[in-house]
Design a protein around this motif. Structure first.
Motif, PDB file in Angstrom:
ATOM      1  N   ALA A 369      46.802 -27.206   4.397  1.00 16.80           N
ATOM      2  CA  ALA A 369      46.838 -26.104   5.353  1.00 16.80           C
ATOM      3  C   ALA A 369      48.284 -25.705   5.642  1.00 16.80           C
ATOM      4  CB  ALA A 369      46.142 -26.514   6.645  1.00 16.80           C
ATOM      5  N   PRO A 370      48.636 -24.422   5.507  1.00 17.68           N
ATOM      6  CA  PRO A 370      50.005 -23.987   5.824  1.00 17.68           C
ATOM      7  C   PRO A 370      50.322 -24.058   7.313  1.00 17.68           C
ATOM      8  CG  PRO A 370      48.902 -22.419   4.372  1.00 17.68           C
ATOM      9  CD  PRO A 370      47.845 -23.351   4.906  1.00 17.68           C
ATOM     10  N   ALA A 371      49.334 -23.745   8.159  1.00 14.70           N
ATOM     11  CA  ALA A 371      49.558 -23.749   9.606  1.00 14.70           C
ATOM     12  C   ALA A 371      49.638 -25.190  10.104  1.00 14.70           C
ATOM     13  CB  ALA A 371      48.440 -23.005  10.315  1.00 14.70           C
ATOM     14  N   GLN A 372      50.719 -25.497  10.814  1.00 16.82           N
ATOM     15  CA  GLN A 372      50.911 -26.888  11.227  1.00 16.82           C
ATOM     16  C   GLN A 372      49.838 -27.375  12.188  1.00 16.82           C
ATOM     17  OE1 GLN A 372      54.800 -28.484  12.116  1.00 16.82           O
ATOM     18  NE2 GLN A 372      55.794 -26.762  11.061  1.00 16.82           N
ATOM     19  N   ASN A 373      49.313 -26.488  13.034  1.00 14.89           N
ATOM     20  CA  ASN A 373      48.271 -26.945  13.958  1.00 14.89           C
ATOM     21  C   ASN A 373      47.011 -27.367  13.209  1.00 14.89           C
ATOM     22  OD1 ASN A 373      47.831 -24.243  13.259  1.00 14.89           O
ATOM     23  ND2 ASN A 373      46.746 -23.786  15.163  1.00 14.89           N
ATOM     24  N   HIS A 374      46.629 -26.647  12.153  1.00 14.32           N
ATOM     25  CA  HIS A 374      45.463 -27.034  11.361  1.00 14.32           C
ATOM     26  C   HIS A 374      45.751 -28.304  10.564  1.00 14.32           C
ATOM     27  CE1 HIS A 374      44.207 -22.512  11.365  1.00 14.32           C
ATOM     28  NE2 HIS A 374      43.886 -23.129  12.488  1.00 14.32           N
ATOM     29  N   TRP A 375      46.951 -28.399  10.025  1.00 20.67           N
ATOM     30  CA  TRP A 375      47.353 -29.589   9.259  1.00 20.67           C
ATOM     31  C   TRP A 375      47.312 -30.831  10.153  1.00 20.67           C
ATOM     32  CZ3 TRP A 375      52.198 -32.114  10.116  1.00 20.67           C
ATOM     33  CH2 TRP A 375      52.549 -33.069   9.154  1.00 20.67           C
ATOM     34  N   ARG A 376      47.868 -30.712  11.371  1.00 17.01           N
ATOM     35  CA  ARG A 376      47.886 -31.835  12.307  1.00 17.01           C
ATOM     36  C   ARG A 376      46.474 -32.248  12.724  1.00 17.01           C
ATOM     37  NH1 ARG A 376      52.958 -32.232  15.142  1.00 17.01           N
ATOM     38  NH2 ARG A 376      54.381 -30.572  14.515  1.00 17.01           N
ATOM     39  N   ILE A 379      44.646 -34.323  10.052  1.00 15.15           N
ATOM     40  CA  ILE A 379      45.172 -35.691   9.942  1.00 15.15           C
ATOM     41  C   ILE A 379      44.744 -36.524  11.143  1.00 15.15           C
ATOM     42  CG2 ILE A 379      47.306 -37.045   9.880  1.00 15.15           C
ATOM     43  CD1 ILE A 379      48.534 -34.629   8.329  1.00 15.15           C
ATOM     44  N   ALA A 380      44.754 -35.929  12.327  1.00 11.59           N
ATOM     45  CA  ALA A 380      44.329 -36.648  13.532  1.00 11.59           C
ATOM     46  C   ALA A 380      42.873 -37.084  13.438  1.00 11.59           C
ATOM     47  CB  ALA A 380      44.538 -35.767  14.762  1.00 11.59           C
ATOM     48  N   GLU A 381      42.075 -36.289  12.717  1.00 13.40           N
ATOM     49  CA  GLU A 381      40.649 -36.624  12.544  1.00 13.40           C
ATOM     50  C   GLU A 381      40.400 -37.506  11.328  1.00 13.40           C
ATOM     51  OE1 GLU A 381      38.677 -32.891  12.354  1.00 13.40           O
ATOM     52  OE2 GLU A 381      39.335 -32.264  14.367  1.00 13.40           O
ATOM     53  N   GLY A 382      41.468 -37.889  10.629  1.00 18.19           N
ATOM     54  CA  GLY A 382      41.310 -38.754   9.459  1.00 18.19           C
ATOM     55  C   GLY A 382      40.868 -38.020   8.219  1.00 18.19           C
ATOM     56  N   ARG A 383      41.022 -36.680   8.215  1.00 18.95           N
ATOM     57  CA  ARG A 383      40.638 -35.883   7.053  1.00 18.95           C
ATOM     58  C   ARG A 383      41.862 -35.490   6.245  1.00 18.95           C
ATOM     59  NH1 ARG A 383      39.538 -31.148   8.219  1.00 18.95           N
ATOM     60  NH2 ARG A 383      39.845 -31.037  10.492  1.00 18.95           N
ATOM     61  N   LEU A 384      41.688 -35.372   4.935  1.00 22.52           N
ATOM     62  CA  LEU A 384      42.753 -34.797   4.125  1.00 22.52           C
ATOM     63  C   LEU A 384      42.976 -33.362   4.603  1.00 22.52           C
ATOM     64  CD1 LEU A 384      41.773 -36.045   0.550  1.00 22.52           C
ATOM     65  CD2 LEU A 384      43.544 -36.963   2.056  1.00 22.52           C
ATOM     66  N   PRO A 385      44.228 -32.924   4.804  1.00 19.41           N
ATOM     67  CA  PRO A 385      44.497 -31.615   5.412  1.00 19.41           C
ATOM     68  C   PRO A 385      44.440 -30.463   4.418  1.00 19.41           C
ATOM     69  CG  PRO A 385      46.558 -32.738   5.007  1.00 19.41           C
ATOM     70  CD  PRO A 385      45.466 -33.700   4.590  1.00 19.41           C
ATOM     71  N   ILE A 386      43.468 -30.486   3.531  1.00 16.46           N
ATOM     72  CA  ILE A 386      43.362 -29.486   2.466  1.00 16.46           C
ATOM     73  C   ILE A 386      42.607 -28.265   2.984  1.00 16.46           C
ATOM     74  CG2 ILE A 386      42.415 -29.027   0.170  1.00 16.46           C
ATOM     75  CD1 ILE A 386      42.767 -32.110  -0.301  1.00 16.46           C
ATOM     76  N   SER A 387      43.188 -27.082   2.754  1.00 17.64           N
ATOM     77  CA  SER A 387      42.537 -25.864   3.237  1.00 17.64           C
ATOM     78  C   SER A 387      42.110 -24.933   2.108  1.00 17.64           C
ATOM     79  CB  SER A 387      43.463 -25.097   4.187  1.00 17.64           C
ATOM     80  OG  SER A 387      44.610 -24.618   3.496  1.00 17.64           O
TER      81      SER A 387
END
Length: 482
Positions: A369-376, A379-387
């Motif tokens: 995810a390019p947007a840092q809020n979505h990326w964060r 990761i906080a939920e234990g998911r790969l941050p792939i969008s």
């Protein structure tokens, strides 16, 4: 690989030609842009660091994300891994920049990002499991030296501990030379960085002022000295043409200054003016930019000096010493092209770390995810941050192979590539027919199903490669062929 006579002499002697007081005009492009090529040179095309290009990526849904997660966890002891780490911060905003980055005026914002980045490394490591380590680790941005020296060292250590590094692995980092501290250089050397790439772009003070990137020669020379003193022996320099106020004369002077620093490699990029995509580029005046013939002349001026000084042309826009690993890979037909440009990295999977970072896994491109809020949040939920992702078909793999060989070798046996990918010999005849009119212009040669690009047309290789692109993007979102 075709090289000119002076380079063959250098290879035989095993030494670099000394710097010339005046450029040695050995470029096959020295006659200027032919009128018949102006239309082709004006086309906007992908840079083909991948095929299909990132413009073709699509949003992931829950099912796709589950498939990607399973693929990452799959036990593949034979799979060779590399990793790209994207640091989306700079300490200044350069008006020419097309990268995914932002300026952080308070380090607390970067420190918090760093903490989440370490968590992402752990996330990938937990899923990947025991492997033989990374063959190549690349830090890009933004500016990785936006991190503090200690935070950068901790990041490299975490990656080395959790993902591992193979013996002899290359650890490369892109740096903003004007803001490179001696402390950061020492920390990078101590952390095991083996190659540093400095974004010089231009040494001309007037051009620097027009792009908001002030860094005089002495500052860059000091950065190079600090890096070498820290044990980082391999130095790359990035130069640009097509910036506001640039001319063949001042890019020639800047190239000679760059050579005085004795870099191992240079990358020479053409500025892509896309203010409708990058709002800050509106600070650059359109009337201060050279047209296509001016850009060609600037690229040629740089080429003449680099080749005259003994550097070998590598693909579209790289130059390397005759004894460099990149040159050896090019001569042996092992040169590769990926999201970081030209490389000798043979890894078949690329792990993306950081916002917007792109990776490759089995038959799929993936992007964080390019947007840092979505990326964060991921990761906080234990998911790969792939969008976003794109599954690769057999046809994609075939076309990607043909395009990569053209971009690396300037020639390709299309029939052999078809057979290697389990396709009938005539599988890409339609693409060859698209390329056929370019032969009359001298942009390529076709003999049977063998296609080659003459040295004089090297700058326009993307025009030839585009003939094999089944999904050309909107030209407004691509860069000029020259």
């Amino acid at each position: 690989m075709r090289v000119n006579a002076p380079l063959r002499q250098i290879n035989e002697r095993g030494a670099m030609m000394p710097l010339q007081a005046e450029p040695v005009l050995t470029s096959p492009h020295a006659r200027g842009l032919p009128e018949a090529w102006v239309e082709a040179a004006s086309r906007r095309l992908p840079r083909y660091t991948s095929y299909p290009t990132a413009r073709s990526f699509r949003p992931v849904d829950a099912d796709a994300l589950a498939e990607i997660d399973q693929a990452v966890r799959r036990d593949r002891p034979d799979q060779r891994l590399s990793a790209y780490v994207h640091i989306p911060f700079c300490r200044r905003l350069c008006w020419y920049c097309g990268c995914h980055t932002s300026v952080a005026h308070d380090y607390r914002r970067i420190a918090e990002f760093h903490r989440v980045l370490l968590d992402e490394v752990d996330l990938w490591a937990d899923r990947i499991g025991e492997r033989d380590g990374l063959a190549h680790l690349h830090f890009g941005g933004g500016s990785p030296n936006a991190l503090s020296p200690d935070d950068f060292a901790r990041l490299v250590e975490r990656i080395g501990t959790r993902l591992g590094l193979r013996p002899g692995a290359e650890v490369a980092v892109e740096l903003d030379p004007a803001l490179l501290s001696t402390a950061f250089a020492h920390a990078a050397g101590a952390a095991g960085v083996t190659r540093a790439s400095l974004g010089v772009q231009t040494f001309d003070p007037d051009v620097q002022a027009r792009i908001n990137r002030i860094q005089d020669y002495d500052r860059v020379a000091g950065a190079v000295g600090d890096l070498r003193a820290s044990g980082i022996a391999a130095i790359n320099l990035d130069l640009m043409y097509g910036l506001p106020g640039q001319t063949p004369e001042n890019v020639a002077v800047g190239t000679q200054q760059a050579l005085s620093l004795q870099p191992d490699r240079l990358a020479v990029f053409g500025y892509a003016h896309v203010p409708w995509m990058k709002k800050h580029q509106e600070m650059i005046r359109q009337d201060e930019l050279a047209g296509v013939t001016g850009r060609w002349d600037q690229a040629t001026a740089i080429d003449e000096i680099l080749v005259g000084a003994g550097y070998v042309r590598i693909g579209l826009d790289h130059y390397a010493r005759p004894d460099d690993a990149l040159t050896r890979a090019a001569v042996a037909g092992r040169l590769r092209r990926n999201f970081q440009g030209y490389t000798d990295d043979v890894a078949d999977a690329l792990v993306p770390i950081g916002p917007s970072s792109i990776g490759l896994l089995d038959d799929r491109f993936i992007q964080n995810a390019p947007a840092q809020n979505h990326w964060r949040a991921a990761i906080a939920e234990g998911r790969l941050p792939i969008s976003r992702q794109l599954g690769l078909s057999a046809d994609d793999h075939l076309r990607a192979a043909v395009i990569e060989r053209l971009m690396c070798d300037l020639h390709v046996d299309v029939e052999a590539q078809c057979r290697a990918h389990g396709v009938e010999s005539d599988g890409l005849d339609a693409a060859l027919a698209v390329a056929a009119p370019l032969t009359a212009l001298g942009l390529c040669r076709i003999e049977g199903r063998n296609l080659s690009i003459p040295e004089t047309a090297r700058h326009l290789m993307r025009v030839v490669a585009a003939c094999f692109d089944a999904d050309l993007p909107d030209p407004a979102r691509a860069s000029a062929a020259v």
